[in-house]
Design a protein around this motif. Structure first.
Motif, short mmCIF file in Angstrom:
data_model
loop_
_atom_site.label_atom_id
_atom_site.label_comp_id
_atom_site.label_asym_id
_atom_site.label_seq_id
_atom_site.Cartn_x
_atom_site.Cartn_y
_atom_site.Cartn_z
N THR A 1 -10.15 -4.68 -5.00
CA THR A 1 -9.43 -3.99 -6.06
C THR A 1 -9.13 -2.55 -5.63
N HIS A 2 -10.11 -1.92 -5.04
CA HIS A 2 -9.96 -0.54 -4.54
C HIS A 2 -8.94 -0.47 -3.41
N VAL A 3 -8.99 -1.40 -2.47
CA VAL A 3 -8.06 -1.40 -1.34
C VAL A 3 -6.62 -1.54 -1.82
N VAL A 4 -6.39 -2.48 -2.73
CA VAL A 4 -5.04 -2.70 -3.24
C VAL A 4 -4.57 -1.46 -4.03
N SER A 5 -5.40 -0.98 -4.93
CA SER A 5 -5.03 0.18 -5.73
C SER A 5 -4.77 1.40 -4.86
N SER A 6 -5.61 1.63 -3.88
CA SER A 6 -5.44 2.77 -2.98
C SER A 6 -4.17 2.63 -2.15
N GLY A 7 -3.89 1.43 -1.69
CA GLY A 7 -2.66 1.20 -0.93
C GLY A 7 -1.43 1.58 -1.72
N TYR A 8 -1.42 1.18 -2.99
CA TYR A 8 -0.30 1.57 -3.85
C TYR A 8 -0.28 3.08 -4.07
N ALA A 9 -1.44 3.68 -4.17
CA ALA A 9 -1.50 5.13 -4.35
C ALA A 9 -0.92 5.86 -3.14
N TYR A 10 -1.24 5.39 -1.93
CA TYR A 10 -0.69 6.03 -0.73
C TYR A 10 0.83 5.95 -0.74
N ALA A 11 1.38 4.77 -1.04
CA ALA A 11 2.84 4.63 -1.13
C ALA A 11 3.38 5.52 -2.25
N GLY A 12 2.63 5.61 -3.34
CA GLY A 12 3.05 6.46 -4.46
C GLY A 12 3.12 7.93 -4.09
N TYR A 13 2.14 8.40 -3.32
CA TYR A 13 2.18 9.79 -2.85
C TYR A 13 3.44 10.03 -2.01
N ILE A 14 3.74 9.09 -1.13
CA ILE A 14 4.92 9.24 -0.27
C ILE A 14 6.18 9.22 -1.13
N ARG A 15 6.23 8.29 -2.09
CA ARG A 15 7.40 8.22 -2.97
C ARG A 15 7.59 9.52 -3.76
N LYS A 16 6.51 10.06 -4.26
CA LYS A 16 6.61 11.32 -5.00
C LYS A 16 7.12 12.43 -4.09
N ASN A 17 6.60 12.49 -2.88
CA ASN A 17 7.01 13.50 -1.92
C ASN A 17 8.49 13.39 -1.58
#
Length: 162
Positions: free
Chosen positions: A57-73
């Motif tokens: 659950t953590h791996v999947v959620s974190s993976g989306y968070a990393y992509a989310g950081y890039i998308r926000k940037n």
């Protein structure tokens, strides 16, 4: 995604990310429901590392968070799913594939010359206090999956003797 000269480094990062996720899939594909949900480390204070289920659950959620950081940037819309505890490996395998697709979509219009950023004011500020450029964020994402795959391998060995 194109494999133009302008995206060779992007393609390399995405290929390595896919490789580590595929290795994770191989590691988890034979985990039973009982082993998925069994608390293996009851003494940890990290709720993300108690069972194979919480790790995934953590791996999947974190993976989306990393992509989310890039998308926000990069000012790209971020419509990632929330954190969800799954009850089967099949669901996690699907989640991991969807994560890869989401990450690949994140990079559709990012070129190699956008990966590195030396200006600290333009770096990605994370919730844990680090500042990364896009390349460093993806390198972090790769190593994050590797570390948790190793942790799951250890959990599986512990579960064999329980």
């Amino acid at each position: 995604m194109s494999s133009s000269k302008k995206q060779r480094a992007v393609q390399a990062l995405l290929t390595e990310y896919r490789n580590v996720v595929v290795a994770m899939n191989t590691t988890i594909k034979d985990v039973s429901y009982a082993n998925l949900t069994t608390v293996v480390d009851a003494s940890t204070t990290d709720e993300n590392c108690q069972s194979i289920q919480t790790i995934l659950t953590h791996v999947v959620s974190s993976g989306y968070a990393y992509a989310g950081y890039i998308r926000k940037n990069k000012k790209i819309g971020d419509d990632r799913p929330g954190k969800v505890h799954r009850t089967s490996i099949a669901e996690y395998l699907s989640d991991l594939e969807n994560l890869l697709l989401y990450t690949e979509q994140t990079f559709e219009n990012i070129e190699d010359d956008e990966l590195e950023e030396f200006d600290q004011t333009r770096k990605i500020k994370t919730s844990w206090g680090q500042s990364y450029d896009i390349e460093q964020m993806m390198e972090h994402a790769v190593v994050h999956v590797l570390r948790h795959r190793r942790q799951i391998e250890k959990f599986k060995k512990k579960l064999e003797v329980l």
